[in-house]
Enzyme design. Structure first.
Site, PDB file in Angstrom:
ATOM      1  N   HIS A 103       8.757 -66.768 -17.727  1.00 20.16           N
ATOM      2  CA  HIS A 103       7.749 -66.699 -18.796  1.00 20.16           C
ATOM      3  C   HIS A 103       7.080 -68.063 -18.966  1.00 20.16           C
ATOM      4  O   HIS A 103       7.748 -69.092 -18.913  1.00 20.16           O
ATOM      5  CB  HIS A 103       8.419 -66.297 -20.111  1.00 20.16           C
ATOM      6  CG  HIS A 103       7.489 -66.297 -21.290  1.00 20.16           C
ATOM      7  ND1 HIS A 103       6.586 -65.266 -21.515  1.00 20.16           N
ATOM      8  CD2 HIS A 103       7.300 -67.201 -22.292  1.00 20.16           C
ATOM      9  CE1 HIS A 103       5.898 -65.555 -22.618  1.00 20.16           C
ATOM     10  NE2 HIS A 103       6.306 -66.724 -23.105  1.00 20.16           N
ATOM     11  N   GLY A 110     -19.758 -48.065  -1.483  1.00 15.65           N
ATOM     12  CA  GLY A 110     -18.978 -48.661  -2.563  1.00 15.65           C
ATOM     13  C   GLY A 110     -17.493 -48.654  -2.297  1.00 15.65           C
ATOM     14  O   GLY A 110     -16.692 -48.518  -3.223  1.00 15.65           O
ATOM     15  N   ASN A 140     -12.429 -63.814  20.192  1.00 21.81           N
ATOM     16  CA  ASN A 140     -11.582 -64.907  19.723  1.00 21.81           C
ATOM     17  C   ASN A 140     -10.218 -64.387  19.301  1.00 21.81           C
ATOM     18  O   ASN A 140     -10.096 -63.279  18.780  1.00 21.81           O
ATOM     19  CB  ASN A 140     -12.237 -65.621  18.539  1.00 21.81           C
ATOM     20  CG  ASN A 140     -13.526 -66.312  18.917  1.00 21.81           C
ATOM     21  OD1 ASN A 140     -13.642 -66.877  20.005  1.00 21.81           O
ATOM     22  ND2 ASN A 140     -14.508 -66.283  18.028  1.00 21.81           N
TER      23      ASN A 140
END
EC number: 1.8.1.4
Length: 470
Positions: A446, A184, A42
């Site tokens: 902020h 891992g 694909n």
């Protein structure tokens, strides 16, 4: 060429339509070349179909579920939260379909010819494309090989209905009760985290002394702490020995701390690396130089030892990253067009969609020191940021690696919420040769997580406002 066959001529032929190949094809077309792209699967390759995109969709869904169940601290109490996993998979597939359809539209919109099939090199200017019982010969002036990679299969863990590669894990029809992950690295951590969020009992077996060996130990420690909170068991220095498959599950045998142990699970996910797809292209026919790991040797323009053939992505040395492949695709296309483009990997980011996310670009602190660079390592914690507190997600930090002699930022690491997005600013800083002062003097909105980069830059300058460093 087969007797009686006719060849279709093109200027640039791209083999593989993943994030490297399709980007290369589009860039080549933009530069006025007649382009043909060959893809056996694909459009979008591993990344769009069974990698980056579907995995992030699954991870996002798992986070939504976990947040719905665990927001009591914010006054949100949800009872009987359930998972319709078939619906999750349906939604994930819809995301993939939109993007792959988009790639097809982009290729066609740039007048790139799309050919379905497997390409085999006949010589340095000819490929044979086979699709089932039919075949067609194409001749080209230049070619770009972008065939990607596939999961490595361990001898005692042959892929099956119960022993899965990453594709199999992404396409499960159920949320397993238990899952053993062998490896891992980033794939194992990401998918292990996703299923743990869904409620699966996950055990991660890692052969090295630490998970995510490509990142700093302090970053890995934060992720391990969060994994433990989710009920995930992480076993390091564990050697997976074999698996006994049953109809309803699998038993994994492994060695750790000098002992042989077993663990039962519904499924096993094997994520121990990927192998380049270079062994079935007929490259031996044209004498392309390879490494002993099956990677194609290239120069700074992604040119192979055969001057008119280029290679990009997972099949060349370096990290197997979709964005690296796309970058190399542009360089190769521009080199073919005669531009002086060349790769520069100084600011290639690496991201893990763990919980919390982690990201890195440029030098690590220790890496810089090992190369004799005198650096300042300036760190700012998420716990001191208002937006992180408002998100109730404060684990982690942002670290800048700043060259001491001139204040130039040469590296950055982030572990915390939205690290994958935040790393872009620091990649730009490294690419542009910016200093810590440049970041510190840039007004950041902020309250945002982005302020943490500004705060870390102030730490590097010795002028932090929102943290005491003395």
């Amino acid at each position: 060429m087969v007797v009686g066959d006719f060849a279709i001529e093109t200027e640039t032929l791209v083999v593989g339509a993943g994030p490297g190949g399709y980007v290369a094809a589009i860039r080549a077309a933009q530069l006025g070349q007649k382009v043909t792209i060959v893809e056996k699967g694909n459009l979008g390759g591993v990344c769009l179909n069974v990698g980056c995109i579907p995995s992030k969709a699954l991870i996002s869904a798992s986070h939504r579920y976990e947040q719905a169940k665990h927001s009591e601290e914010m006054g949100i109490k949800a009872e009987n939260v359930t998972i319709d996993f078939a619906k999750v998979q349906e939604w994930k597939a819809s995301v993939v379909k939109k993007l792959t359809g988009g790639v097809e539209g982009l290729l066609k919109g740039n007048k790139v010819e799309i050919v379905k099939g497997e390409a085999y090199f006949v010589d340095a200017n000819t490929v044979r494309v086979v699709n089932g019982d039919s075949a067609q010969t194409y001749t080209f002036k230049n070619a770009i090989i972008a065939t990607g990679s596939r999961p490595i299969e361990l001898p005692n863990f042959k892929f099956s209905n119960r022993i899965l590669d990453s594709t199999g894990a992404l396409n499960l029809g159920e949320v397993p009760k238990s899952l053993v992950v062998i490896g891992g690295g980033y794939i194992g951590i990401e998918l292990g985290t996703a299923y743990a969020n869904f409620g699966t009992k996950v055990t991660i077996l890692e052969g090295a002394g630490e998970i995510l060996s490509g990142f700093e130990k302090q970053m890995a420690a934060i992720i391990k702490k969060r994994l433990k909170k989710k009920g995930v068991e992480v076993v390091t220095n564990a050697l997976a020995k074999g698996a006994e498959e049953r109809e309803d599950g699998v038993t994994v045998t492994y060695e750790a701390n000098g002992e042989t142990k077993t663990i039962d699970a519904d499924y096993v996910l094997v994520t121990v690396g990927r192998r380049p797809n270079t062994d079935e292209l007929g490259l031996e026919q044209i004498g392309i130089k390879m490494t002993n790991r099956g990677l194609i040797e290239v120069d700074q323009q992604c040119r192979t030892s055969v001057p008119n053939i280029f290679a990009i992505g997972d099949i060349v040395p370096g990290p197997a990253l979709a964005h690296k492949a796309s970058y190399e695709g542009k360089v190769a296309a521009e080199a073919i067009a005669g531009h002086p483009s060349a790769v520069d990997y100084v600011a290639i980011p690496a991201v893990v969609f763990s919980d919390p996310e982690c990201a890195s670009v440029g030098y690590f602190e220790q890496q810089a020191k090992d190369e004799g660079i005198d650096v300042i390592a300036a760190k700012f914690p998420f716990a001191a940021n208002g937006r992180a507190l408002a998100l109730n997600d404060t684990d982690g930090f942002l670290k800048l690696v700043v060259r001491k002699e001139d204040g130039v930022i040469i590296g950055a690491q982030i572990i915390g919420p939205n690290a994958s997005d935040m790393i872009a600013e620091l990649g730009l800083a490294i690419e542009a040769g910016m200093t810590a002062e440049d970041i510190a003097l840039t007004i950041h909105a902020h309250p945002t997580l982005g302020e943490i980069a500004m705060e870390a830059a102030e730490v590097a300058l010795g002028t932090p406002i929102h943290i005491i460093t003395k």
